[in-house]
Design a protein around this motif. Structure first.
Motif, PDB file in Angstrom:
ATOM      1  N   LEU A  90     -47.961  24.647 -11.620  1.00  0.00           N
ATOM      2  CA  LEU A  90     -47.765  25.520 -10.466  1.00  0.00           C
ATOM      3  C   LEU A  90     -48.847  26.589 -10.411  1.00  0.00           C
ATOM      4  CD1 LEU A  90     -43.884  25.981 -10.455  1.00  0.00           C
ATOM      5  CD2 LEU A  90     -45.260  24.690  -8.840  1.00  0.00           C
ATOM      6  N   GLN A  91     -49.353  26.836  -9.200  1.00  0.00           N
ATOM      7  CA  GLN A  91     -50.479  27.756  -9.043  1.00  0.00           C
ATOM      8  C   GLN A  91     -50.062  29.220  -9.056  1.00  0.00           C
ATOM      9  OE1 GLN A  91     -53.343  26.734  -6.016  1.00  0.00           O
ATOM     10  NE2 GLN A  91     -52.751  24.582  -6.020  1.00  0.00           N
ATOM     11  N   ALA A  92     -48.784  29.508  -8.779  1.00  0.00           N
ATOM     12  CA  ALA A  92     -48.295  30.889  -8.768  1.00  0.00           C
ATOM     13  C   ALA A  92     -46.828  30.891  -9.180  1.00  0.00           C
ATOM     14  CB  ALA A  92     -48.468  31.504  -7.378  1.00  0.00           C
ATOM     15  N   PRO A  93     -46.328  32.010  -9.688  1.00  0.00           N
ATOM     16  CA  PRO A  93     -44.910  32.073 -10.069  1.00  0.00           C
ATOM     17  C   PRO A  93     -43.993  31.886  -8.866  1.00  0.00           C
ATOM     18  CG  PRO A  93     -46.151  33.913 -11.005  1.00  0.00           C
ATOM     19  CD  PRO A  93     -47.049  33.247 -10.017  1.00  0.00           C
ATOM     20  N   LEU A  94     -42.872  31.250  -9.104  1.00  0.00           N
ATOM     21  CA  LEU A  94     -41.870  31.081  -8.059  1.00  0.00           C
ATOM     22  C   LEU A  94     -41.092  32.377  -7.875  1.00  0.00           C
ATOM     23  CD1 LEU A  94     -40.533  27.560  -9.093  1.00  0.00           C
ATOM     24  CD2 LEU A  94     -41.945  28.093  -7.091  1.00  0.00           C
ATOM     25  N   GLU A  95     -40.727  32.670  -6.624  1.00  0.00           N
ATOM     26  CA  GLU A  95     -39.918  33.840  -6.322  1.00  0.00           C
ATOM     27  C   GLU A  95     -38.468  33.484  -6.047  1.00  0.00           C
ATOM     28  OE1 GLU A  95     -41.763  35.898  -3.120  1.00  0.00           O
ATOM     29  OE2 GLU A  95     -43.562  36.395  -4.273  1.00  0.00           O
ATOM     30  N   SER A  96     -38.208  32.210  -5.772  1.00  0.00           N
ATOM     31  CA  SER A  96     -36.840  31.726  -5.547  1.00  0.00           C
ATOM     32  C   SER A  96     -36.696  30.398  -6.256  1.00  0.00           C
ATOM     33  CB  SER A  96     -36.550  31.569  -4.047  1.00  0.00           C
ATOM     34  OG  SER A  96     -35.280  30.989  -3.846  1.00  0.00           O
ATOM     35  N   LEU A  97     -35.698  30.316  -7.130  1.00  0.00           N
ATOM     36  CA  LEU A  97     -35.474  29.105  -7.904  1.00  0.00           C
ATOM     37  C   LEU A  97     -33.992  28.761  -7.838  1.00  0.00           C
ATOM     38  CD1 LEU A  97     -36.701  26.956  -9.718  1.00  0.00           C
ATOM     39  CD2 LEU A  97     -36.372  28.478 -11.668  1.00  0.00           C
ATOM     40  N   GLU A  98     -33.695  27.626  -7.212  1.00  0.00           N
ATOM     41  CA  GLU A  98     -32.315  27.183  -7.057  1.00  0.00           C
ATOM     42  C   GLU A  98     -32.112  25.923  -7.903  1.00  0.00           C
ATOM     43  OE1 GLU A  98     -30.797  27.949  -2.778  1.00  0.00           O
ATOM     44  OE2 GLU A  98     -32.946  27.544  -2.569  1.00  0.00           O
ATOM     45  N   LEU A  99     -31.287  26.072  -8.945  1.00  0.00           N
ATOM     46  CA  LEU A  99     -31.022  24.983  -9.881  1.00  0.00           C
ATOM     47  C   LEU A  99     -29.524  24.794 -10.087  1.00  0.00           C
ATOM     48  CD1 LEU A  99     -33.730  25.986 -12.512  1.00  0.00           C
ATOM     49  CD2 LEU A  99     -33.882  24.090 -10.877  1.00  0.00           C
ATOM     50  N   PRO A 100     -28.736  24.750  -9.011  1.00  0.00           N
ATOM     51  CA  PRO A 100     -27.292  24.579  -9.190  1.00  0.00           C
ATOM     52  C   PRO A 100     -26.951  23.164  -9.655  1.00  0.00           C
ATOM     53  CG  PRO A 100     -27.833  24.476  -6.863  1.00  0.00           C
ATOM     54  CD  PRO A 100     -29.098  24.848  -7.580  1.00  0.00           C
ATOM     55  N   PHE A 101     -25.996  23.075 -10.569  1.00  0.00           N
ATOM     56  CA  PHE A 101     -25.485  21.781 -11.042  1.00  0.00           C
ATOM     57  C   PHE A 101     -26.615  20.892 -11.564  1.00  0.00           C
ATOM     58  CE2 PHE A 101     -22.582  23.461  -7.874  1.00  0.00           C
ATOM     59  CZ  PHE A 101     -21.369  23.427  -8.556  1.00  0.00           C
ATOM     60  N   CYS A 102     -27.524  21.481 -12.331  1.00  0.00           N
ATOM     61  CA  CYS A 102     -28.663  20.737 -12.863  1.00  0.00           C
ATOM     62  C   CYS A 102     -28.487  20.381 -14.340  1.00  0.00           C
ATOM     63  CB  CYS A 102     -29.954  21.532 -12.675  1.00  0.00           C
ATOM     64  SG  CYS A 102     -30.571  21.495 -10.973  1.00  0.00           S
ATOM     65  N   SER A 103     -27.312  20.656 -14.915  1.00  0.00           N
ATOM     66  CA  SER A 103     -27.023  20.297 -16.313  1.00  0.00           C
ATOM     67  C   SER A 103     -28.084  20.828 -17.262  1.00  0.00           C
ATOM     68  CB  SER A 103     -26.901  18.771 -16.451  1.00  0.00           C
ATOM     69  OG  SER A 103     -25.905  18.259 -15.603  1.00  0.00           O
ATOM     70  N   LEU A 104     -28.483  22.087 -17.074  1.00  0.00           N
ATOM     71  CA  LEU A 104     -29.508  22.682 -17.920  1.00  0.00           C
ATOM     72  C   LEU A 104     -28.977  22.953 -19.316  1.00  0.00           C
ATOM     73  CD1 LEU A 104     -31.188  25.190 -15.427  1.00  0.00           C
ATOM     74  CD2 LEU A 104     -31.806  22.807 -15.918  1.00  0.00           C
ATOM     75  N   LEU A 105     -29.876  22.934 -20.280  1.00  0.00           N
ATOM     76  CA  LEU A 105     -29.552  23.170 -21.681  1.00  0.00           C
ATOM     77  C   LEU A 105     -30.062  24.548 -22.104  1.00  0.00           C
ATOM     78  CD1 LEU A 105     -30.552  19.661 -23.101  1.00  0.00           C
ATOM     79  CD2 LEU A 105     -28.284  20.446 -22.372  1.00  0.00           C
ATOM     80  N   SER A 151     -41.061  32.250 -19.132  1.00  0.00           N
ATOM     81  CA  SER A 151     -42.002  31.755 -18.130  1.00  0.00           C
ATOM     82  C   SER A 151     -42.500  32.886 -17.233  1.00  0.00           C
ATOM     83  CB  SER A 151     -41.313  30.691 -17.261  1.00  0.00           C
ATOM     84  OG  SER A 151     -40.392  31.308 -16.366  1.00  0.00           O
ATOM     85  N   PRO A 152     -43.635  32.675 -16.551  1.00  0.00           N
ATOM     86  CA  PRO A 152     -44.113  33.680 -15.589  1.00  0.00           C
ATOM     87  C   PRO A 152     -43.228  33.791 -14.355  1.00  0.00           C
ATOM     88  CG  PRO A 152     -45.491  31.708 -15.516  1.00  0.00           C
ATOM     89  CD  PRO A 152     -44.573  31.545 -16.689  1.00  0.00           C
ATOM     90  N   HIS A 153     -42.294  32.846 -14.187  1.00  0.00           N
ATOM     91  CA  HIS A 153     -41.408  32.922 -13.024  1.00  0.00           C
ATOM     92  C   HIS A 153     -40.396  34.060 -13.156  1.00  0.00           C
ATOM     93  CE1 HIS A 153     -43.137  29.049 -12.097  1.00  0.00           C
ATOM     94  NE2 HIS A 153     -42.634  28.523 -13.205  1.00  0.00           N
ATOM     95  N   ALA A 154     -39.936  34.318 -14.370  1.00  0.00           N
ATOM     96  CA  ALA A 154     -38.837  35.265 -14.580  1.00  0.00           C
ATOM     97  C   ALA A 154     -39.105  36.634 -13.954  1.00  0.00           C
ATOM     98  CB  ALA A 154     -38.527  35.385 -16.066  1.00  0.00           C
ATOM     99  N   PRO A 155     -40.235  37.307 -14.233  1.00  0.00           N
ATOM    100  CA  PRO A 155     -40.441  38.641 -13.646  1.00  0.00           C
ATOM    101  C   PRO A 155     -40.740  38.621 -12.152  1.00  0.00           C
ATOM    102  CG  PRO A 155     -42.356  37.975 -14.933  1.00  0.00           C
ATOM    103  CD  PRO A 155     -41.308  36.948 -15.174  1.00  0.00           C
ATOM    104  N   ALA A 156     -40.925  37.424 -11.560  1.00  0.00           N
ATOM    105  CA  ALA A 156     -41.224  37.325 -10.126  1.00  0.00           C
ATOM    106  C   ALA A 156     -40.010  36.933  -9.303  1.00  0.00           C
ATOM    107  CB  ALA A 156     -42.346  36.313  -9.893  1.00  0.00           C
ATOM    108  N   LEU A 157     -38.920  36.517  -9.948  1.00  0.00           N
ATOM    109  CA  LEU A 157     -37.780  35.954  -9.223  1.00  0.00           C
ATOM    110  C   LEU A 157     -37.092  36.990  -8.345  1.00  0.00           C
ATOM    111  CD1 LEU A 157     -36.109  33.654 -11.912  1.00  0.00           C
ATOM    112  CD2 LEU A 157     -37.283  32.943  -9.816  1.00  0.00           C
ATOM    113  N   ARG A 158     -36.947  36.626  -7.072  1.00  0.00           N
ATOM    114  CA  ARG A 158     -36.163  37.416  -6.128  1.00  0.00           C
ATOM    115  C   ARG A 158     -34.801  36.762  -5.885  1.00  0.00           C
ATOM    116  NH1 ARG A 158     -39.842  40.520  -2.940  1.00  0.00           N
ATOM    117  NH2 ARG A 158     -38.555  40.328  -1.077  1.00  0.00           N
ATOM    118  N   LYS A 159     -34.748  35.443  -6.011  1.00  0.00           N
ATOM    119  CA  LYS A 159     -33.498  34.712  -5.831  1.00  0.00           C
ATOM    120  C   LYS A 159     -33.360  33.696  -6.956  1.00  0.00           C
ATOM    121  CE  LYS A 159     -30.872  31.844  -2.566  1.00  0.00           C
ATOM    122  NZ  LYS A 159     -30.844  31.229  -1.210  1.00  0.00           N
TER     123      LYS A 159
END
Length: 512
Positions: free
Chosen positions: A324-339, A349-357
């Motif tokens: 990914l070229q830039a951090p994500l600001e919105s990440l939707e991972l419902p019901f994704c069976s994450l560990l 990740s660099p996404h964490a401090p950029a997340l708005r949603k």
């Protein structure tokens, strides 16, 4: 309170015959208020003459009927009825037909200056639409049919003009038609695929009425059908592509996503319910994930990603790390069976401090995930506006562990907790603790477990505590009143605490 000007406009649009006679003498500055009054009062006969003499190059529903509140974008405060929307579309069609029929520079072409009709944000989702509203699907079909009608009339006019110009002494050139660009959000499924495809083809071939898509939604289409429509969209105008219930699978996504590479302004990509499950022992899964990650990396403007209901257990790093070229600001991972490892990756990740949603609904927030989630909230606390933890089996005790990290999210505006087994005391604790969050305007809370007529049965794996029929309405109303009283006494009467999931679904990344 309505202004005197608006009240006068309301009286005038109520008499369309009078309106037709006086429009030539009405200053251009009054057209917007006349349009607003006609739409809000459902005075459809007043719309055609207004459109026929519209004095500006742009007509935007959002700007004329909308407002700015704590969102940064324009939103419609009052949705026009389906009849009004249809009347505007038909008026534009009629205007273009007249302009095509007249000689170059005819009266109709000179009077109307409309060149861009902005209908984005106009149609409602089915969950929110009233009986008089227009759905996104029906609005798309109406615009597609209008485009095809004008295109057909244009071809007929060209044929007639070609016959008139035949002859050795004729030097007349074909008149250039007036064009109107219609900006809209489009929704297509198998039933509307053919008409939208034909309309987009007509738009691409210099038709007088040209469809420009802002948000593209496709449902239950094949790989070939999806690709054919994406190829017909103008990439410069698209900000979102939403492909859901298409059963594409990992191989299908790898076939579709290369066709998004030319969408250099694409901000949002939603791929929920795509039938991806990395837990299945299937050949080519890792290669497919590498392909998907590489294609996501070719979208330079991407800021929102939805992979809802894709079973991505242990593979999040592979998808969202280096490509990914830039951090994500919105990440939707419902019901994704994450560990836990997926949560740990997000924390670092660099996404964490950029997340708005952030949407992590449908995960069993036991101790294995609760700690990593708390750390993730701490990392995103300076940016997070919207958090969804729907159906996460959050008990009072687990929520209490999470509260310190949650209360550090100083910009949080919306919190979704529906479907969790919380009690009334637990909700009161949540309310009192989160009073320190000045921007928290909406909390969607679950039916408290003590408000059920009987002890609710244990939910099946993957399901939530949504047993509306078993809820004691009087007890639930009393709880809601008590929460509202606490808010009012704390000076936070502006905040909304509700059990309505519709409120949660109405919010969007572009409104943050």
């Amino acid at each position: 309170m309505r202004s005197l000007l608006f009240l006068c406009a309301r009286r005038l649009v109520g008499h369309p015959r009078t309106l037709r006679h006086v429009l030539a003498h009405v200053p251009a500055e009054l057209y917007p208020v006349l349009f607003r009054a006609a739409c809000l009062d459902g005075r459809t006969p007043a719309l055609p003459p207004l459109l026929a003499a519209w004095p500006f190059p742009l007509l935007s529903f959002r700007h004329l009927l909308g407002h700015r509140d704590w969102h940064r974008d324009w939103h419609l405060r009052d949705k026009p009825s389906k009849l009004c929307v249809q009347a505007v579309i038909l008026a534009v069609v009629a205007q273009l037909r007249r302009a095509l029929d007249e000689p170059c520079g005819g009266t109709s072409a000179r009077r109307c200056r409309l060149r861009v009709l902005d209908m984005t944000g106009l149609q409602d989702d089915d969950a929110e639409r009233g009986p008089e509203g227009m759905s996104l699907w029906s609005g798309t079909v109406a615009l597609a049919k209008a485009t095809l009608e004008v295109s057909k009339h244009h071809r007929e006019c060209l044929k007639r003009g070609s016959k008139r110009r035949k002859g050795p002494s004729s030097t007349l050139a074909a008149p250039q038609p007036v064009t109107v660009e219609v900006r809209a959000d489009l929704f297509v499924n198998a039933a509307s695929f053919a008409v939208l495809r034909d309309a987009l083809r007509a738009s691409a071939s210099a038709a007088p009425l040209r469809l420009k898509c802002r948000d593209f939604h496709a449902e239950e289409l094949s790989v070939a059908g999806t690709v054919s429509l994406l190829e017909l969209l103008d990439p410069a105008s698209v900000r979102r592509v939403d492909l859901r219930f298409n059963n594409l699978g990992l191989a299908g996504l790898c076939a579709v996503l290369p066709h998004l590479a030319r969408f250099t302004r694409l901000l949002s990509l939603k791929l929920p319910y795509s039938n991806v499950d990395v837990r299945r022992a299937a050949a080519g899964t890792d290669a497919g994930l590498r392909c998907l990650a590489a294609q996501l990396g070719k979208l330079p403007a991407l800021r929102e990603l939805n992979l809802g209901s894709s079973r991505l257990s242990g593979k999040l790093r592979q998808l969202l790390s280096s490509d990914l070229q830039a951090p994500l600001e919105s990440l939707e991972l419902p019901f994704c069976s994450l560990l836990p490892g997926d949560f740990a990756f997000l924390c670092q990740s660099p996404h964490a401090p950029a997340l708005r949603k952030l949407d992590l609904s449908g995960h069993d927030l036991t101790e294995n995930l609760l700690g990593p989630l708390g750390r993730l909230l701490e990392e995103s606390s300076a940016s997070l506006r919207h958090l969804d933890l729907v159906e996460c089996r959050l008990t009072d005790a687990r929520l209490e562990v999470l509260l310190p990290a949650l209360c550090r999210c100083s910009l949080l505006r919306c919190l979704g907790l529906f479907g969790n087994p919380l009690s009334t005391p637990g909700l009161k604790t949540l309310l009192r603790k989160t009073l320190v969050l000045p921007d928290l305007r909406l909390v969607v809370y679950p039916y408290p477990v003590d408000c059920y007529n009987h002890e609710p049965p244990r939910p099946l794996p993957g399901s939530g505590w949504v047993f509306e029929d078993a809820v004691d309405e009087e007890r639930l109303a009393a709880v809601n009143a008590e929460l509202c009283q606490i808010l009012a006494s704390s000076g936070r009467a502006d905040a909304i605490w509700t059990t309505s999931l519709c409120q949660l679904g109405a919010l969007d990344y572009f409104a943050l």
